[in-house]
Design a protein around this motif. Structure first.
Motif, PDB file in Angstrom:
ATOM      1  N   LYS A   9      -3.692  -2.985  -3.498  1.00 62.75           N
ATOM      2  CA  LYS A   9      -2.638  -1.983  -3.439  1.00 62.75           C
ATOM      3  C   LYS A   9      -2.353  -1.483  -4.851  1.00 62.75           C
ATOM      4  N   ARG A  10      -2.181  -0.178  -4.981  1.00 61.28           N
ATOM      5  CA  ARG A  10      -1.844   0.402  -6.276  1.00 61.28           C
ATOM      6  C   ARG A  10      -0.336   0.535  -6.396  1.00 61.28           C
ATOM      7  N   THR A  11       0.208   0.081  -7.517  1.00 57.11           N
ATOM      8  CA  THR A  11       1.630   0.228  -7.802  1.00 57.11           C
ATOM      9  C   THR A  11       1.770   0.946  -9.137  1.00 57.11           C
ATOM     10  N   ILE A  67      -2.922  -2.390 -10.206  1.00 60.13           N
ATOM     11  CA  ILE A  67      -3.464  -2.816  -8.922  1.00 60.13           C
ATOM     12  C   ILE A  67      -2.997  -4.237  -8.606  1.00 60.13           C
ATOM     13  N   SER A 113      -5.087  -9.439  -3.402  1.00 57.47           N
ATOM     14  CA  SER A 113      -4.703 -10.508  -2.484  1.00 57.47           C
ATOM     15  C   SER A 113      -5.902 -11.380  -2.152  1.00 57.47           C
ATOM     16  N   ASP A 150      -8.873  -9.660  -0.724  1.00 59.93           N
ATOM     17  CA  ASP A 150      -9.798  -9.018  -1.660  1.00 59.93           C
ATOM     18  C   ASP A 150     -10.874  -9.994  -2.127  1.00 59.93           C
ATOM     19  N   ASN A 152     -12.447  -0.411  -1.550  1.00 58.87           N
ATOM     20  CA  ASN A 152     -10.999  -0.661  -1.515  1.00 58.87           C
ATOM     21  C   ASN A 152     -10.307  -0.101  -2.752  1.00 58.87           C
ATOM     22  N   ALA A 189      -7.373   2.646  -2.880  1.00 57.51           N
ATOM     23  CA  ALA A 189      -6.129   2.383  -3.614  1.00 57.51           C
ATOM     24  C   ALA A 189      -5.788   3.534  -4.560  1.00 57.51           C
ATOM     25  N   LYS A 213      -8.385   5.730   3.863  1.00 57.86           N
ATOM     26  CA  LYS A 213      -8.565   4.478   4.591  1.00 57.86           C
ATOM     27  C   LYS A 213      -9.007   4.803   6.018  1.00 57.86           C
TER      28      LYS A 213
END
Length: 199
Positions: A2-4, A8, A11, A14, A28, A32, A38
């Motif tokens: 997930k990109r924030t 990145i 988890s 991944d 992935n 992201a 997706k």
């Protein structure tokens, strides 16, 4: 993945995805960053397996309650317990923490169960080990990587690496399989390093 705004987040999925297909990590990452969409829709068989897995997990949770364990779980059902509540429960020394969120950037995870053991740590005369409920009758490499990540994240919270990690499988109702964390950490670090190199 997930990109924030801070970068990145990765988890356990991944890690297991990477050992199944290295190219998946690149795909992935592209999703992201918004370079790929997706894929839509889900595999009905996968959704059914996930539902059965959650039922099995809840069955194990019920068995822990029947044993009289003091358990902390999320307020909202199958949601995860926030990281701060996970740490508070660990400090309080509860017997079991269900759906425990763990995080040390860029890694995050959600352990099915953290179970208290009588091994001293920074928390006190106790520490925690990770237990995961799986429908598979044999423990797969992806599960081992997942548990290694959770073990490492737990170690950061309690100041001590758990000695063992555990998988509950459905043989004879519920069967616990235990593994020494140290036996798998070199492999875990290699896969983690490969994923981080791509990201």
């Amino acid at each position: 993945m997930k990109r924030t705004k801070d970068g990145i987040l990765l988890s356990a999925g991944d890690l297991s995805g990477h050992i199944a297909c290295h190219h998946l990590t690149f795909l992935n990452l592209a999703v992201a960053y918004g370079r790929l969409a997706k894929p839509e829709g889900g595999d009905p068989l996968l959704l059914l397996l996930q539902e059965r897995g959650q039922e099995f997990e809840r069955g194990y949770l019920r068995s822990l309650y029947e044993q009289g364990k003091k358990i902390v779980e999320p307020d909202g059902g199958m949601d995860e317990l926030p990281v701060d509540r996970t740490l508070s429960a660990m400090k309080a020394g509860v017997d079991v923490i269900y759906q425990a969120s763990l995080r040390s950037d860029p890694w995050l995870g959600r352990a099915d169960f953290l179970v208290k053991v009588n091994v001293p740590s920074d928390l006190g005369k106790w520490s925690y080990e990770v237990v995961d409920a799986k429908l598979a009758r044999e423990t797969r490499a992806g599960t081992v990587l997942q548990l290694c990540l959770y073990g490492e994240l737990v170690a950061k919270l309690q100041g001590r690496t758990p000695t063992e990690m555990h998988v509950i499988t459905p043989e004879e109702g519920q069967q616990m399989h235990s593994y020494r964390l140290d036996d798998f950490m070199a492999y875990y670090r290699l896969v983690k390093r490969n994923v981080l190199a791509i990201v």
